[in-house]
Design a protein around this motif. Structure first.
Motif, PDB file in Angstrom:
ATOM      1  N   LYS A  61       4.756   9.082   3.866  1.00 35.12           N
ATOM      2  CA  LYS A  61       4.717   9.140   5.330  1.00 35.12           C
ATOM      3  C   LYS A  61       5.730   8.196   5.970  1.00 35.12           C
ATOM      4  CE  LYS A  61      -0.232   9.949   5.077  1.00 35.12           C
ATOM      5  NZ  LYS A  61      -1.514   9.263   5.090  1.00 35.12           N
ATOM      6  N   GLN A  62       6.492   7.502   5.130  1.00 36.38           N
ATOM      7  CA  GLN A  62       7.459   6.532   5.654  1.00 36.38           C
ATOM      8  C   GLN A  62       8.546   7.262   6.439  1.00 36.38           C
ATOM      9  OE1 GLN A  62      10.667   6.615   4.010  1.00 36.38           O
ATOM     10  NE2 GLN A  62      11.616   5.032   5.274  1.00 36.38           N
ATOM     11  N   GLN A  67       2.246  11.453  12.876  1.00 37.23           N
ATOM     12  CA  GLN A  67       0.899  11.099  12.436  1.00 37.23           C
ATOM     13  C   GLN A  67      -0.133  11.327  13.542  1.00 37.23           C
ATOM     14  OE1 GLN A  67      -0.113  10.201   9.359  1.00 37.23           O
ATOM     15  NE2 GLN A  67       1.973  10.671   8.736  1.00 37.23           N
ATOM     16  N   LYS A 121       5.942   4.662  -0.761  1.00 36.07           N
ATOM     17  CA  LYS A 121       5.176   5.508  -1.679  1.00 36.07           C
ATOM     18  C   LYS A 121       4.164   6.383  -0.940  1.00 36.07           C
ATOM     19  CE  LYS A 121       6.371   3.511  -5.784  1.00 36.07           C
ATOM     20  NZ  LYS A 121       7.248   2.494  -5.236  1.00 36.07           N
ATOM     21  N   SER A 122       3.993   6.152   0.343  1.00 36.83           N
ATOM     22  CA  SER A 122       2.922   6.833   1.085  1.00 36.83           C
ATOM     23  C   SER A 122       3.242   8.299   1.358  1.00 36.83           C
ATOM     24  CB  SER A 122       2.680   6.121   2.415  1.00 36.83           C
ATOM     25  OG  SER A 122       3.816   6.278   3.254  1.00 36.83           O
ATOM     26  N   THR A 155       5.828   0.608   9.447  1.00 36.56           N
ATOM     27  CA  THR A 155       6.616   1.336   8.453  1.00 36.56           C
ATOM     28  C   THR A 155       7.943   0.596   8.268  1.00 36.56           C
ATOM     29  OG1 THR A 155       7.441   3.514   7.773  1.00 36.56           O
ATOM     30  CG2 THR A 155       7.739   2.918  10.095  1.00 36.56           C
ATOM     31  N   THR A 187      -2.299  -1.190   9.007  1.00 32.15           N
ATOM     32  CA  THR A 187      -1.939   0.037   8.283  1.00 32.15           C
ATOM     33  C   THR A 187      -0.425   0.093   8.071  1.00 32.15           C
ATOM     34  OG1 THR A 187      -3.711   1.146   9.448  1.00 32.15           O
ATOM     35  CG2 THR A 187      -2.121   2.566   8.328  1.00 32.15           C
ATOM     36  N   TYR A 188      -0.035   0.355   6.830  1.00 33.31           N
ATOM     37  CA  TYR A 188       1.394   0.332   6.504  1.00 33.31           C
ATOM     38  C   TYR A 188       1.792   1.605   5.775  1.00 33.31           C
ATOM     39  CZ  TYR A 188       5.609  -1.279   3.980  1.00 33.31           C
ATOM     40  OH  TYR A 188       6.868  -1.401   3.443  1.00 33.31           O
ATOM     41  N   PHE A 189       2.704   2.371   6.382  1.00 30.11           N
ATOM     42  CA  PHE A 189       3.209   3.584   5.737  1.00 30.11           C
ATOM     43  C   PHE A 189       4.418   3.195   4.899  1.00 30.11           C
ATOM     44  CE2 PHE A 189       1.475   5.087   9.913  1.00 30.11           C
ATOM     45  CZ  PHE A 189       0.346   5.710   9.393  1.00 30.11           C
ATOM     46  N   ASP A 190       4.158   2.862   3.643  1.00 31.33           N
ATOM     47  CA  ASP A 190       5.252   2.370   2.809  1.00 31.33           C
ATOM     48  C   ASP A 190       5.985   3.527   2.115  1.00 31.33           C
ATOM     49  OD1 ASP A 190       3.744   3.185   0.672  1.00 31.33           O
ATOM     50  OD2 ASP A 190       3.325   1.173  -0.089  1.00 31.33           O
ATOM     51  N   ARG A 223       5.233  -5.881   3.787  1.00 27.94           N
ATOM     52  CA  ARG A 223       4.104  -5.479   2.933  1.00 27.94           C
ATOM     53  C   ARG A 223       3.064  -6.602   2.905  1.00 27.94           C
ATOM     54  NH1 ARG A 223       6.440  -5.106  -2.200  1.00 27.94           N
ATOM     55  NH2 ARG A 223       7.248  -3.062  -1.669  1.00 27.94           N
TER      56      ARG A 223
END
Ligand code: SF4
Lengths: 475, 200
Positions: free
Chosen positions: A103-104, A114, A100-101, A60, A95-98, A86
């Motif tokens: 979840k960042q 999570q 827009k997710s 993240t 897995t990347y919580f960016d 990214r």
């Protein structure tokens, strides 16, 4: 003789002994963020290596994210770092919580949220506050970038075994005293170097009764006490917290997982290298007066005076700290004017922190001389706060309500102290220059104490500013 | 991935006084906005080398020309505490430091430095003080850290030092960067992974 959780987790994750005598330790869960990972991916590319278990690394962004408008880092270097993580996650299948997710957030808030953080696991992250995850009965520690490379490439790292110290806190905290005060009190007692070479096991009835968020607050600052990791044995509170979270075991696997987790808890006859006992009733709201996290005093105490000690080294430490802090020796800490109030960070940027502070801020106003910002630790925390109207309470009181990130905990985004501003902060470090201005001053305290300082415009005893008699439900 | 063993480090030294010199002091966080470590050397100790208000050079020892060629740092207790940022030893390395002698180190800093091949040896304060004084009196003094025999010497002073066995072995055998060895144990890694329910 029984075993400690530390020993059990260590044994379960030992791959073997390296030629230098260190253990090759398997890292079950690897967390990464934008500041300490790009160089590691660079090293991986140089060595033409792959990520060994891409599913066991989660990414993240938090440190450099602007909190006024997350999407628009004005700073091209920050933008470059966001692009780098990214791209690296894309290239290596991580897995990347960016942004827009939805979840960042701060990596140490996101992992537990999570359900990635689980009991009996090993967790590493290129960030010293990884100790936070120990609240779940995991062995979790911060690593350097070269070790991030090692974990990416092999899911293992070389590590030397630590000793184990049990810190037992028993009893009920008095109203207005919080998990943050417990951790500041422990560090004050044992010193910033006291934990070097140790893993801390936090135990006793106070911890048994703590929520997961409170346990996280204490484990988070294990590192400020010198300990590489700190943990609490997993129990029903832990399992309850994890149930139903996205990465927690599914319903079918749940019972077996819980059984497995329970088996990692320290045995009743486990042997420790050291045991420290503390009475919860003895803990006062604690604030820092200097430039090291062990420069803590109870809110009713006076700032130390180097004239009161004969120890030359201690004298020098006090003098250096007070010269930097520009506060008078020997006078009460209560009443020192503040310029900034910061609510947030991986120590105290969780839902319960905002809920508790909001309870007292409702209907109150931040002093006109104070700039106050509230920064949720994650997008999920922010959304929940907004659902509960907590953001409105903060805003009506005069706080700016920001988007998720590390913000003013450190100086890698636009949120910084200016000049020698003094900040009442719910974060974890009061080092010189930590909050972005090389001469900025930080006073660490609990979120409710930050709220009190914001309202009074000076360092205050929250128990006098607010009616705290009903805080027991939370603490 | 063979790397050269490090058996001893020699060079001029500098005394950087202070206890609990943290990684924020060694490399302020704002200089960590980078995707490589390359340019970090010039920012080592930046906020204590330059006056934050005027930008002028301070009287920090690193600004003292007499010590401009120093490659060994002599310092105090709990050096490198604070964050886990490898940027700290990276910046010291890029600045030109090859080794450190201190009373003690924060654990993560110690590990990071060793992995980079920057030996961090430990000396007792009362033994280190005369060496610091000698270096301050004569900045050209050649100081040698002997990892094999665990001594630091300069002029007619020789003091004993310690370093954890694993780090000493790693430096002497050229295995301070463990990646090659970690990679070798592929099968054992996979067996461990398979034994862990949350991984497999
Ligand atoms: S909130 Fe502060 S301590 Fe926590 S990860 Fe971010 S910068 Fe580090």
């Amino acid at each position: 003789m029984g075993k400690t959780l530390y020993q059990k987790v260590w044994d379960a994750h030992s791959v073997g002994t390296l030629s230098d005598g260190r253990t090759q330790l398997f890292i079950g869960t690897h967390l990464i963020h934008e500041v300490t990972s790009p160089q590691a991916f660079g090293m991986l590319r140089d060595l033409e290596l792959e990520v060994k278990y891409p599913k066991r690394t989660f990414a993240t962004i938090d440190h450099i994210v602007p909190t006024e408008n997350q999407d628009q880092p004005a700073d091209p270097l920050a933008a470059e770092m966001i692009d780098a993580i990214r791209m690296n996650c894309d290239d290596f299948g991580v897995t990347y919580f960016d942004l827009k997710s939805g979840k960042q957030g701060i990596v140490h808030v996101v992992g537990p949220e999570q359900g990635i953080t689980q009991p009996g696991s090993t967790i590493a992250c290129g960030d010293s506050h990884t100790a936070t995850h120990g609240a779940f009965g995991a062995i979790a520690f911060g690593i350097g970038t070269t070790q991030v490379r090692d974990v990416l490439a092999t899911q293992t790292m070389a590590m030397e075994k630590l000793k184990a110290r049990r810190i037992e806190v028993n009893g009920t905290l008095r109203p207005g005293v919080y998990a943050k005060d417990v951790t500041l009190h422990i560090i004050r007692l044992l010193g910033a170097k006291g934990g070097i070479g140790y893993a801390y096991e936090y135990a006793g009835s106070t911890f048994d009764n703590f929520t997961m968020e409170e346990r996280m607050t204490v484990c988070n600052m294990a590192i400020e006490g010198g300990a590489r990791c700190g943990y609490v044995n997993p129990d029903d509170t832990t399992f309850e917290f994890l149930k139903g979270r996205p990465y927690a075991p599914s319903e079918e696997e749940w019972d077996a997982a819980v059984e497995g987790w329970k088996s990692f808890a320290s045995d009743p006859d486990a042997e420790f290298d050291d045991i420290v006992k503390i009475n919860a009733e003895d803990i006062e709201p604690t604030v820092t007066w200097g430039i090291s996290p062990d420069h803590g005093i109870a809110i009713g105490e006076n700032i130390p005076d180097s004239a009161d000690t004969d120890d030359a080294e201690e004298k020098a430490v006090i003098d250096e700290a007070l010269a930097y802090m520009k506060i008078p020796a020997g006078t009460p800490i209560k009443g020192i004017p503040i310029d900034v109030a910061f609510m947030g960070s991986c120590t105290n940027g969780r839902l319960s922190d905002f809920r508790e502070a909001a309870k007292f801020l409702k209907g109150r106003k931040v002093a006109s001389s104070v700039k106050a910002i509230a920064v949720p630790g994650s997008q999920i925390t922010a959304i929940q706060c907004e659902k509960e109207g907590i953001d409105k309470i903060f805003e009506e009181a005069g706080f700016e309500w920001r988007a998720a990130g590390c913000s003013m905990c450190l100086a890698m985004n636009p949120d910084k102290l200016i000049g020698d501003q003094i900040c009442a902060s719910s974060s974890n470090r009061n080092f010189k220059g930590r909050q972005g201005s090389p001469i900025g001053r930080t006073v660490l305290m609990s979120p409710v104490m930050v709220a009190a300082a914001a309202v009074e415009g000076k360092i205050a005893d929250a128990r006098e500013t607010f009616d705290v008699t009903d805080t027991c439900a939370v603490a | 991935m063979a790397i050269e063993p490090i058996t001893q480090v020699s060079g001029r030294a500098i005394h950087v006084p202070g206890a609990d010199i943290d990684t924020d002091r060694i490399i302020p966080a704002r200089f960590m906005k980078c995707v490589t470590f390359d340019g970090l050397g010039e920012y080592a100790f930046y906020d204590v080398r330059f006056d934050p208000e005027t930008g002028e050079k301070t009287n920090h020892p690193l600004n003292d020309d007499r010590f401009s060629q120093a490659s060994i740092m002599l310092t105090g207790i709990n050096f490198g505490c604070g964050s886990s940022r490898e940027h700290a030893p990276q910046s010291l390395g890029k600045y030109g430091f090859k080794a450190i002698v201190a009373e003690s180190y924060a654990e993560i800093f110690f590990g990071n430095s060793t992995t980079l091949g920057i030996p961090c040896v430990i000396a007792k304060k009362e033994e280190l003080d005369p060496l610091k004084a000698a270096v301050e009196a004569d900045p050209t003094l050649e100081v040698t850290i002997d990892i094999e025999n665990l001594t630091v010497s300069g002029g007619d002073i020789t003091i004993p030092v310690t370093i954890p066995d694993s780090a000493r072995h790693a430096l002497l055998s050229g295995k301070y960067d463990p990646i090659a060895e970690l990679l070798e144990n592929k099968e054992k890694i996979e067996a461990t992974a398979a034994s862990l329910s949350y991984v497999s």
